[in-house]
Design an enzyme around this catalytic site. Structure first.
Site, short mmCIF file in Angstrom:
data_model
loop_
_atom_site.label_atom_id
_atom_site.label_comp_id
_atom_site.label_asym_id
_atom_site.label_seq_id
_atom_site.Cartn_x
_atom_site.Cartn_y
_atom_site.Cartn_z
N HIS A 92 -11.63 2.18 2.59
CA HIS A 92 -11.03 2.78 1.40
C HIS A 92 -11.97 2.96 0.22
CE1 HIS A 92 -6.62 1.80 2.65
NE2 HIS A 92 -7.31 2.40 3.59
N ASP A 134 -9.63 -2.87 1.89
CA ASP A 134 -9.75 -2.30 3.23
C ASP A 134 -11.09 -1.58 3.25
OD1 ASP A 134 -9.66 -0.13 5.18
OD2 ASP A 134 -7.54 -0.55 5.45
N ASP A 175 -11.68 7.21 5.80
CA ASP A 175 -10.79 6.14 6.26
C ASP A 175 -10.18 6.52 7.61
OD1 ASP A 175 -9.12 3.86 6.14
OD2 ASP A 175 -7.50 5.08 5.35
N TRP A 215 0.86 -1.19 0.00
CA TRP A 215 0.00 0.00 0.00
C TRP A 215 0.89 1.24 0.00
CZ3 TRP A 215 -0.26 4.02 3.67
CH2 TRP A 215 -1.17 5.04 3.32
N ASP A 255 -7.10 -3.68 10.67
CA ASP A 255 -6.29 -2.50 10.39
C ASP A 255 -6.99 -1.26 10.94
OD1 ASP A 255 -4.55 -0.60 9.45
OD2 ASP A 255 -5.18 -0.73 7.36
N LYS A 305 -7.09 2.39 -2.55
CA LYS A 305 -7.62 3.43 -1.67
C LYS A 305 -8.25 4.53 -2.51
CE LYS A 305 -6.41 6.07 2.43
NZ LYS A 305 -5.60 6.03 3.65
N ASP A 329 -10.00 4.79 10.40
CA ASP A 329 -9.32 3.72 11.14
C ASP A 329 -9.78 3.59 12.59
OD1 ASP A 329 -7.35 2.86 8.99
OD2 ASP A 329 -6.94 5.00 9.14
N HIS A 369 -8.58 -5.96 4.90
CA HIS A 369 -8.27 -5.19 6.10
C HIS A 369 -9.60 -4.80 6.70
CE1 HIS A 369 -3.90 -3.58 5.43
NE2 HIS A 369 -3.95 -4.87 5.70
N GLU A 372 -3.22 -3.15 -2.15
CA GLU A 372 -4.36 -2.54 -1.44
C GLU A 372 -4.73 -1.23 -2.11
OE1 GLU A 372 -3.45 -1.46 2.61
OE2 GLU A 372 -5.56 -1.08 3.12
C1 RNT Z 1 -3.74 2.98 4.93
C2 RNT Z 1 -3.88 1.53 4.67
C3 RNT Z 1 -2.76 0.67 5.18
C4 RNT Z 1 -2.27 1.08 6.56
C5 RNT Z 1 -1.29 0.12 7.18
C6 RNT Z 1 -0.64 0.69 8.38
O1 RNT Z 1 -4.86 3.69 4.61
O2 RNT Z 1 -5.08 1.07 5.17
O3 RNT Z 1 -3.14 -0.66 5.15
O4 RNT Z 1 -3.33 1.29 7.43
O5 RNT Z 1 -0.38 -0.28 6.23
ZN ZN Z 2 -5.44 -1.02 5.26
#
Ligand code: RNT
Ligand code: ZN
Length: 420
Positions: free
Chosen positions: A263, A260, A295, A184, A328, A227, A297, A287, A225
């Site tokens: 994303h 993820d 995003d 990523w 994640d 986004k 988290d 993720h 990955e």
């Molecule tokens: C970031 C991605 C990625 C990170 C990690 C730490 O938006 O989700 O996966 O969160 O690599």
């Molecule tokens: Zn991620």
């Protein structure tokens, strides 16, 4: 009533719907979920000082974060003791552990810099997953890494990716468990670019070069990955949804897609994308996180979309190897060990609930177009005595039941975290 009595009664209720709760419990025990090391220290790692950069951000300043490998290992062990279920550990390259004053830059990393992670994994009978770290580093030039127009910059990051392939192979060989290696980058532009294709062509060529490093695809599973955007790169992301998915689709012999669920545009859901991707890919990676508006988290909750993601994983046969599960999220505003624990337990809950959902019966209603009844049954399933099955699962795993672990967090905070 004891847990056993409550479980016996719940088991009977589920059995009437054709669900075998014992089998569900046994199944979930076998499925590893990858626990991300980066919740423990706000994604900082051990190879640099200073804040995060590059489309990734932690907020909060809760005291007691881990600042050394010893602290991080201890915190993870504490958290893991409070979580039922099988685990892997997800490590970022920035968590290299240098000994005796040694230091190498990310393009020079070697397996030996992760020996302590292998020891930690072996101690707990776990596999390891890995991530090159394409952020928080001075060699990011103008916010770009693998898609940089600057050849020296791009070369540095390609070499980092190749080093990470070798480390992933080492992880898989040492643990005997395949290593998911996720690519990523936050490469992108804050405002309208004049060239969207150039960065993407360079990104593609860079990933091609990284994946030209020899590895055994049965042992190392590189992922890309995607986004939609990141903070500071609102207008353009090189590794967009189409880019990443198509990269994986065109390189099925050496790469798998990673989604993820933070994303995507806010009304898109990963639960619906899982069966779409599994129609075409043998394996996919996830993720699991919680976006709030973007995003962000946030810690995974036992919410509707988490449950729906789990249902799709189970219904599509994803638990048998096809879907690689990882968490994640990173919240620096609350006790980090509690954050790890709540999120992991919630995803386990969602998976267990999916396993005790009478999916065959419900699917039959759908296929017979009995959609009125389908709605009724789907709603009724929601209030089955799931908590009794969950408690039984926790007990069988030797993990505390709900209501019995938060005191441990408070104790650890008083005895360990507050002294840091
Ligand atoms: C970031 C991605 C990625 C990170 C990690 C730490 O938006 O989700 O996966 O969160 O690599
Ligand atoms: Zn991620």
């Amino acid at each position: 009533m004891t847990t056993a009595e409550r479980y016996a009664s719940a088991k009977e209720m589920y059995a009437k719907l054709g669900v075998d709760t014992d089998a569900a419990i046994a199944k979930l025990k076998e499925v590893p979920v990858s626990l991300h090391c980066w919740q423990g220290d706000d994604v900082i790692g051990f190879d640099h000082d200073g804040p995060l950069t590059g489309g990734i951000q932690t907020t909060g300043n809760y005291p007691g974060k881990a600042t050394t490998p010893e602290q991080l290992f201890a915190d993870m062990e504490k958290a893991m003791s409070l979580m039922p279920g099988a685990k892997k550990i997800n490590v970022h390259a920035s968590y290299a552990i240098f000994e005796d004053g040694e230091f190498v830059d990310r393009d020079q990393l070697e397996p030996k810099h992760f020996k302590r992670w292998v020891e930690f994994a072996k101690k707990h009978n776990m596999g390891l997953d890995f991530n090159p770290t394409f952020f928080s580093h001075p060699k990011m030039k103008d916010g770009l890494t693998l898609s940089s127009p600057d050849e020296e910059t791009r070369r540095f990051w390609i070499n980092h990716g190749k080093a990470c392939i070798r480390i992933s192979q080492y992880f898989a060989e040492e643990t005997g468990i395949p290593c998911i290696m996720n690519i990523w980058t936050g490469d992108g532009y804050k405002d309208i670019p004049a060239d969207r294709m150039g960065p993407r062509m360079r990104y593609k060529e860079s990933i091609d070069e990284i994946l030209s490093e020899p590895f055994d695809f049965n042992k190392v599973k590189p992922c890309v990955e995607s986004k939609v955007f990141g903070i500071g790169v609102e207008a353009f992301t090189a590794g967009s949804g189409e880019f990443s998915l198509l990269y994986a689709a065109m390189n099925k012999d050496k790469c798998i897609p990673l989604m993820d669920n933070g994303h995507y545009h806010p009304t898109e859901v990963v639960s619906d994308k899982i069966p779409a991707l599994l129609t075409f890919f043998d394996e996919i990676a996830l993720h699991v996180t919680r976006p709030i508006r973007w995003d962000s988290d946030h810690v995974v909750l036992f919410d509707d979309e988490t449950k729906e993601i789990a249902k799709e994983i189970v219904r599509c046969g994803g638990l048998d190897r096809r879907v690689k599960l990882a968490l994640d999220y990173f919240d620096a505003s609350i006790n980090r060990i509690s954050a790890w624990t709540v999120g992991f337990r919630n995803f386990q809950k969602a998976l267990l609930m999916a396993l005790v959902t009478p999916s065959e019966e419900l699917k039959k209603l759908q296929d017979e177009n009995r959609l009125t009844e389908l709605m009724v049954r789907q709603e009724e399933v929601k209030t089955l005595p799931f908590g009794d099955v969950w408690a039984k699962y926790c007990e069988e795993c030797g993990a505390p039941v709900d209501g019995a672990w938060f005191d441990e967090i408070v104790k650890y905070e008083n005895e360990v975290l507050s002294k840091r």
